[in-house]
Design an enzyme around this catalytic site. Structure first.
Site, PDB file in Angstrom:
ATOM      1  N   ASP A 161      69.297  16.432  67.561  1.00  0.00           N
ATOM      2  CA  ASP A 161      69.387  15.423  66.505  1.00  0.00           C
ATOM      3  C   ASP A 161      70.773  14.792  66.468  1.00  0.00           C
ATOM      4  OD1 ASP A 161      68.276  14.012  64.143  1.00  0.00           O
ATOM      5  OD2 ASP A 161      69.968  15.019  63.180  1.00  0.00           O
ATOM      6  N   ARG A 168      70.706   6.430  67.912  1.00  0.00           N
ATOM      7  CA  ARG A 168      69.902   5.532  67.060  1.00  0.00           C
ATOM      8  C   ARG A 168      70.813   4.645  66.234  1.00  0.00           C
ATOM      9  NH1 ARG A 168      66.919   9.587  63.664  1.00  0.00           N
ATOM     10  NH2 ARG A 168      66.138   7.768  62.563  1.00  0.00           N
ATOM     11  N   SER A 183      63.847  13.902  62.377  1.00  0.00           N
ATOM     12  CA  SER A 183      65.272  14.217  62.286  1.00  0.00           C
ATOM     13  C   SER A 183      65.538  15.119  61.072  1.00  0.00           C
ATOM     14  CB  SER A 183      66.056  12.899  62.169  1.00  0.00           C
ATOM     15  OG  SER A 183      67.361  13.125  61.736  1.00  0.00           O
ATOM     16  N   LYS A 187      65.963  19.642  61.003  1.00  0.00           N
ATOM     17  CA  LYS A 187      67.131  20.341  60.467  1.00  0.00           C
ATOM     18  C   LYS A 187      66.731  21.301  59.342  1.00  0.00           C
ATOM     19  CE  LYS A 187      69.074  16.303  60.385  1.00  0.00           C
ATOM     20  NZ  LYS A 187      69.852  15.099  60.244  1.00  0.00           N
TER      21      LYS A 187
HETATM   22  N1  URA Z   1      68.978  11.293  57.670  1.00  0.00           N
HETATM   23  C1  URA Z   1      68.790  12.052  58.769  1.00  0.00           C
HETATM   24  O1  URA Z   1      69.228  13.202  58.823  1.00  0.00           O
HETATM   25  N2  URA Z   1      68.108  11.530  59.797  1.00  0.00           N
HETATM   26  C2  URA Z   1      67.602  10.276  59.789  1.00  0.00           C
HETATM   27  O2  URA Z   1      66.994   9.860  60.754  1.00  0.00           O
HETATM   28  C3  URA Z   1      67.813   9.496  58.643  1.00  0.00           C
HETATM   29  C4  URA Z   1      68.511  10.036  57.586  1.00  0.00           C
END
Ligand code: URA
Length: 436
Positions: A161, A168, A183, A187
């Site tokens: 990520d 991104r 994403s 986590k």
């Molecule tokens: N927060 C994140 O951790 N990932 C995203 O893609 C967007 C917001």
């Protein structure tokens, strides 16, 4: 497997198999798939979206890219909480110890702020001595003993990520529901707790600008959690105006302390109570709502949430004298009162503009490498709907920067426009609660 063939399939609207998605994520982390191919993949996802099965496979591939921490064997039910971020959002500082004081474990890895949004780790680091970098054993030990610990993730929690999010960000591919959900959920799922509560912010200062986008995200996150055996509950809350009065790290810690003493601003108290309720809903299916709220209010009124907060901060090395006497927290060398230029009613308090102003005053970082001033920020004395007279103080700015204050004053006034209209109560920030 050939990367170009996978990209062609996605470009043409095809559905990728789980092993193709794992191949892409693994290759990207190992460096055998370069940025430009992963950027092409991300852009194809922005255009064509992903099926639920593809999104799930992406989430799993991201989790598999690094370490996981299991917080489920600690002798009490555990819950993680996440907010999609906003201005003045210090909810974790209140609800994490509050829910811990009700007998649950709240292990939480948090990030730093970037741009107009603040990060919980930055807020906690404004407490002298507080250590955000803990090894797994210490982290879990504090959760077991006190009920709550909040630390920064190590480099190896969902490393995919970190790479993909930076890519991104640089390729205009952040705004895609499956990419956002995988994403965030990767986590949350990498730190294995029994349940997860998400505070999905909606509004101009938030990631999701419409309630429809926020709802879609909530339903997808709940389905991902459910499929992976984890109960997810979501609260949707407004982020048009900043949350509470304080924006800026040490200032927000002070507001959290006041709230733990039962003296928080109305909107922030409402968000804390609903966020804690969402956590209880995730932990206890079939919870009676009135009973939940009464337990939450009692945790504050009895001082138990405050005691757990003190113990938690002390366990992570924070100087508790600064909690008992917040004048010992970092203090800005300059305070600037901003007066209302004429009579009127505050028609809006623009979170995004105030987030940027707080960053200009030193409270936030524009790039990851910038350092922040823990004492800088803004304390608002008005909410949407407050009637003011010319000369009334609308806000106080805190900074240690030298320089002309007139621009900051103008920015504050632009963020809190005055109109001729009747005064009214600020709207409730709680929009919706969505369970499994
Ligand atoms: N927060 C994140 O951790 N990932 C995203 O893609 C967007 C917001």
């Amino acid at each position: 497997m050939r990367t170009v063939e996978i990209l062609e399939k996605k470009r043409d609207g095809g559905v990728l198999a789980a092993d193709e998605i794992h191949f892409l994520v693994e290759g990207y982390c190992e460096g055998t798939i370069p940025d430009y191919q992963m950027a092409a993949f991300a852009m194809a996802v922005v255009w064509h979206g992903m099926t639920f099965e593809e999104t799930l496979a992406l989430t799993e591939a991201m989790i598999d890219s690094g370490d996981t921490i299991d917080c489920r064997g600690l002798g009490k039910k555990s819950i993680d909480k996440h907010s999609t971020g906003g201005v003045g959002d210090k909810t974790t500082l209140v609800v994490a110890p509050l829910v811990a004081s009700l007998g649950y474990a709240v292990p939480k890895l948090s990030g730093r702020g970037l741009g107009h949004t603040g990060g919980t780790i930055d807020k906690l680091e404004s407490i002298p001595g507080y250590r955000t970098s803990l090894n797994q054993e210490t982290f879990l030990g504090i959760v077991q003993r006190i009920g709550v610990a909040v630390a920064s993730p190590t480099e190896n929690i969902v490393p995919a990520d970190k790479l993909l999010y930076a890519l991104r960000d640089a390729t205009a591919t952040v705004r895609s529901l499956p990419l956002i959900a995988s994403s965030i959920m990767s986590k949350k799922l990498a730190v294995a707790t029994d349940a997860i509560s998400l505070d999905v912010k909606v509004g101009e200062g938030a990631f999701f600008h419409t309630i429809a986008e926020a709802r879609d995200f909530a339903h997808l996150a709940i389905r991902i959690g459910d499929t992976m055996g984890r109960r997810v509950h979501c609260m949707l809350s407004a982020m048009d105006a900043p949350l509470g009065h304080a924006i800026g790290n040490a200032l927000e810690v002070q507001e959290a302390i006041a709230t733990l003493h039962g003296m928080g601003p109305e909107d922030f108290v409402a968000v804390c109570e609903s966020a804690a309720l969402s956590m209880l809903h995730a932990l206890e299916p079939g919870l009676n709502e009135e009973e939940g709220i009464s337990r939450i209010r009692d945790a504050i009124a009895s001082g138990r949430a405050w005691s757990v907060f003190r113990e938690w901060i002390a366990a992570q090395g924070g100087d508790v004298r600064t909690l008992d006497d917040p004048s010992l927290l970092p203090q800005a060398s300059r305070t600037i009162d901003v007066a209302a230029p004429h009579d009127g009613t505050i028609s809006a308090v623009h979170a995004l503009m105030l987030g940027h102003l707080a960053m200009t005053l030193g409270a936030g970082r524009e790039t990851k490498e910038d350092s922040i001033d823990p004492s800088a920020g803004i304390v608002l004395h008005v909410t949407p709907g407050t009637a003011v007279r010319a000369g009334d103080v609308m806000a106080t700015l805190y900074t240690s920067l030298t320089g002309d204050e007139s621009q900051w004053v103008e920015q504050l006034r632009a963020a809190c426009p005055l109109e001729k209209m009747p005064s009214h109560a600020a709207p409730s920030p709680i929009l919706e609660m969505i369970g499994a």
